[in-house]
Design an enzyme around this catalytic site. Structure first.
Site, short mmCIF file in Angstrom:
data_model
loop_
_atom_site.label_atom_id
_atom_site.label_comp_id
_atom_site.label_asym_id
_atom_site.label_seq_id
_atom_site.Cartn_x
_atom_site.Cartn_y
_atom_site.Cartn_z
N PRO A 2 -4.78 17.83 -40.95
CG PRO A 2 -4.39 16.19 -42.52
CD PRO A 2 -3.72 17.05 -41.56
CD GLU A 3 -10.35 18.43 -37.09
OE1 GLU A 3 -11.55 18.11 -37.08
OE2 GLU A 3 -9.89 19.32 -36.38
NE ARG A 116 4.18 21.23 -35.92
CZ ARG A 116 3.16 21.54 -35.16
NH1 ARG A 116 2.01 21.85 -35.72
NH2 ARG A 116 3.27 21.51 -33.86
#
Length: 273
Positions: A2-3, A116
């Site tokens: 995400p940004e 991840r």
DNA sequence: AACGGAACCTGAAAGC
DNA sequence: TGCTTTCAGGTTCCGT
């Protein structure tokens, strides 16, 4: 993954789920999400019995402010917070679970998932006043706006290409690979240009492009679960990100893709100069 | 001090 | 179909 826009959406939903809540039970499923040397037991001790006072965000970092101390959450590339019922089975990729009693005595199970595991869940040591990376972040475009003169002055000291410079969280907090890629296209600036060569006017265009990219992606976030735009099946909503090989929306020449400082970068070599 | 590159992990998609 | 390769929106560390 995400940004800034996705993290802001996470902040808003977490605020609904956790604002004012009492933390009843905490479970850490995988200590690798914690800082080195921090044990799950320490995290449990720091959180259980506390009340959540506020949810803050700076750049891509979230801060859960407790009645005593704070915890920080970074979603890395693949982190997301979801809400379940207390007692629901452990979800795939679940790393941290907070079972809480929220407003109106509603019990909720709020869980952090991260396949991840580039994300972080940080509980400060008693000796630490603050999380250094949090306090070192640059201005947050959404919270602070972008001061074009200040940004221009900051970039004037950097010889590195503008795109990797924008990814430095000390320059502007929360700008990631997508926002940087899109903003440079909108501003018609070649991502390889040294940051120090940008004119004040170009920095102004870049600032507008960054704000536009953030606001548009944020507007697409709906519902409670964080959506990573461009999930399977969904159309790619970006202007050039992920559109390499397709015609440039402006000049129709094919968009190029290259690696810049280790990050995939899409650009129109004709329009961006 | 500043930079490029590798490392950290794992899943999904693409390639064969 | 199934095995292999490639890629991923982030950060940090290491060596030059």
């Amino acid at each position: 993954m995400p940004e800034l826009p996705e993290v802001e959406h996470a902040r808003r939903t977490l605020e609904q789920w956790l604002g004012g809540a009492h933390i009843d039970t905490v479970h850490v499923h995988d200590a690798r999400i914690l800082d080195d040397g921090v044990t799950p037991a320490r995290v449990v001790r720091a959180l259980e019995g506390r009340r959540v006072m506020a949810l803050e965000r700076r750049g891509k970092w979230l801060r859960i402010v407790l009645d005593s101390g704070s915890v920080f959450s970074h979603l890395g590339m693949t982190g997301k917070w979801v809400r379940c019922e207390v007692g629901d089975e452990t979800l795939r990729f679940e790393k941290v679970r907070l079972d809480v009693t929220a407003r109106a005595r509603k019990r909720r199970s709020v869980r952090y998932l991260d396949p991840r595991m580039f994300g972080r869940f940080v509980v400060l040591k008693e000796s630490d006043a603050d999380l250094p990376v949090w306090s070192e972040l640059g201005p947050d475009p959404l919270v602070d706006g972008i001061d074009v003169a200040a940004l221009h002055a900051k970039l004037a000291k950097r010889k590195l290409a503008i795109k990797p410079t924008l990814l430095d969280q000390k320059v502007l907090a929360g700008v990631g690979n997508i926002v940087a890629t899109e903003a440079l296209f909108v501003a018609r600036i070649d991502p390889r240009r040294p940051a120090c060569e940008l004119s004040r006017a170009e920095v102004g265009k870049l600032a507008r492009g960054i704000l536009r990219g953030i606001e548009e992606t944020l507007a697409m976030q709906e519902g409670e679960t964080i959506q990573y735009v461009e999930e399977p099946g969904a159309p790619n909503p970006f202007i050039i990100y992920g559109h390499e090989g397709e015609p440039c929306p402006r000049c129709k020449r094919p968009l190029a893709k290259m690696v810049l400082a280790g990050r995939g970068t899409v650009l129109c070599a004709h329009c961006q100069r």
